[in-house]
Design a protein around this motif. Structure first.
Motif, PDB file in Angstrom:
ATOM      1  N   ARG A   3      23.982  83.609 -18.746  1.00  0.00           N
ATOM      2  CA  ARG A   3      25.010  83.885 -17.744  1.00  0.00           C
ATOM      3  C   ARG A   3      25.170  82.763 -16.735  1.00  0.00           C
ATOM      4  O   ARG A   3      26.202  82.656 -16.083  1.00  0.00           O
ATOM      5  N   ASP A   4      24.120  81.951 -16.569  1.00  0.00           N
ATOM      6  CA  ASP A   4      24.161  80.876 -15.582  1.00  0.00           C
ATOM      7  C   ASP A   4      23.538  79.615 -16.164  1.00  0.00           C
ATOM      8  O   ASP A   4      22.561  79.689 -16.922  1.00  0.00           O
ATOM      9  N   LEU A   5      24.106  78.475 -15.798  1.00  0.00           N
ATOM     10  CA  LEU A   5      23.500  77.183 -16.092  1.00  0.00           C
ATOM     11  C   LEU A   5      23.017  76.597 -14.777  1.00  0.00           C
ATOM     12  O   LEU A   5      23.811  76.399 -13.847  1.00  0.00           O
ATOM     13  N   HIS A   6      21.730  76.340 -14.679  1.00  0.00           N
ATOM     14  CA  HIS A   6      21.159  75.781 -13.456  1.00  0.00           C
ATOM     15  C   HIS A   6      21.008  74.273 -13.630  1.00  0.00           C
ATOM     16  O   HIS A   6      20.273  73.799 -14.498  1.00  0.00           O
ATOM     17  N   ALA A  11      24.549  75.606  -9.725  1.00  0.00           N
ATOM     18  CA  ALA A  11      24.636  76.478 -10.899  1.00  0.00           C
ATOM     19  C   ALA A  11      26.093  76.717 -11.287  1.00  0.00           C
ATOM     20  O   ALA A  11      26.995  76.662 -10.450  1.00  0.00           O
ATOM     21  N   ILE A  12      26.305  76.970 -12.572  1.00  0.00           N
ATOM     22  CA  ILE A  12      27.616  77.372 -13.081  1.00  0.00           C
ATOM     23  C   ILE A  12      27.473  78.785 -13.634  1.00  0.00           C
ATOM     24  O   ILE A  12      26.649  79.036 -14.517  1.00  0.00           O
ATOM     25  N   ARG A  13      28.251  79.695 -13.094  1.00  0.00           N
ATOM     26  CA  ARG A  13      28.285  81.069 -13.586  1.00  0.00           C
ATOM     27  C   ARG A  13      29.244  81.133 -14.770  1.00  0.00           C
ATOM     28  O   ARG A  13      30.396  80.705 -14.669  1.00  0.00           O
ATOM     29  N   LEU A  14      28.770  81.634 -15.893  1.00  0.00           N
ATOM     30  CA  LEU A  14      29.566  81.662 -17.117  1.00  0.00           C
ATOM     31  C   LEU A  14      30.192  83.032 -17.342  1.00  0.00           C
ATOM     32  O   LEU A  14      29.628  84.043 -16.931  1.00  0.00           O
ATOM     33  N   GLU A  16      33.315  80.052 -17.547  1.00  0.00           N
ATOM     34  CA  GLU A  16      34.004  79.314 -16.493  1.00  0.00           C
ATOM     35  C   GLU A  16      34.982  78.317 -17.102  1.00  0.00           C
ATOM     36  O   GLU A  16      34.672  77.659 -18.105  1.00  0.00           O
ATOM     37  N   GLN A  40      33.815  75.665 -10.063  1.00  0.00           N
ATOM     38  CA  GLN A  40      32.375  75.448  -9.993  1.00  0.00           C
ATOM     39  C   GLN A  40      31.939  74.071 -10.485  1.00  0.00           C
ATOM     40  O   GLN A  40      30.881  73.577 -10.092  1.00  0.00           O
ATOM     41  N   HIS A  72      29.313  69.369  -6.476  1.00  0.00           N
ATOM     42  CA  HIS A  72      28.928  70.389  -7.452  1.00  0.00           C
ATOM     43  C   HIS A  72      28.737  69.755  -8.837  1.00  0.00           C
ATOM     44  O   HIS A  72      28.924  68.554  -9.010  1.00  0.00           O
TER      45      HIS A  72
END
Length: 233
Positions: A3-6, A11-14, A16, A40, A72
């Motif tokens: 769900r997230d790439l750190h 972070a990117i919330r997927l 996106e 993001q 970002h």
């Protein structure tokens, strides 16, 4: 499901949508406006940045984040799509071989060589949060023999990209949280067997993530949902 790439710059919330800032900017919009829209992360292009403003200028300005005023995450495409959009569309713009691609991309006649190793070196020098392995991009309807060679090159280039990426950080000894992610690209055109072959070979090498390479549309403009599903599996 992730769900997230750190990443080093956040972070990117997927899922996106990532706008295209090819040369470090989204045309007609400044970074503050982009941020205000809730974007993001941005995608920038290694090949075009290599041409203009050039890697030396980018690094002297402190990397892509400082140059673009964007704090970002930034994903840098490898330059693989330009192998298709320039060289495969018109051979006068360059040549492709197992070593990489040689571009003649402007009216000056200047040549730009892009290998898997150089693409990684450029992306790391730019300060990318997600680096992409150089791939040999084709059109979905290209002949089987061309797709087969593309898959072979893409896998070999991905292996070389990872070796260069690993070598860089072994020498630098950076903390793991400061390292970008490395993604590979799955090629194979419209041939399920080649897509599967490419995906399995890349999985065996091992990457942080994988992208669908080439056009996800057929010649009539229809989304290749079955091919996307097969590749995802």
């Amino acid at each position: 499901m992730i769900r997230d790439l750190h990443l080093p710059h956040g972070a990117i919330r997927l899922p996106e949508f990532l706008p295209d800032a090819t040369r470090g900017v989204i045309r007609s919009v400044d970074s503050a406006d982009v941020e205000a829209c809730g974007v993001q992360a941005l995608v920038m292009n290694t090949f075009h940045l290599m041409q203009n403003p050039g890697s030396t200028t980018i690094q002297s300005l402190g990397g892509l984040h400082a140059m673009s005023g964007w704090s970002h995450p930034i994903i840098t495409d490898s330059g693989g799509f330009q192998i298709y959009s320039l060289i495969r569309q018109n051979p006068k713009f360059g040549t492709i071989n197992r070593k990489g691609a040689a571009f003649r991309a402007d009216d000056s006649g200047r040549k730009y060589n892009l290998t898997p190793e150089k693409s990684i070196q450029l992306q790391l020098g730019y300060g990318s949060d997600i680096a992409i392995c150089l791939d040999d991009c084709t059109h979905v309807d290209s002949p089987f023999e061309e797709q087969e060679i593309s898959v072979q090159r893409t896998v070999e280039w991905a292996r070389r990209s990872k070796e260069e990426f690993t070598r860089h950080f072994e020498q630098k000894r950076s903390p793991s949280q400061q390292r970008p992610l490395l993604f590979a690209v799955i090629q194979g055109g419209g041939h399920p067997g080649l897509r599967k072959q490419c995906a399995e070979a890349l999985l065996e090498i091992g990457f942080d993530g994988y992208g669908y390479g080439g056009w996800p549309l057929d010649s009539q403009g229809n989304l290749l949902t079955e091919m996307l599903r097969l590749t995802r599996e």
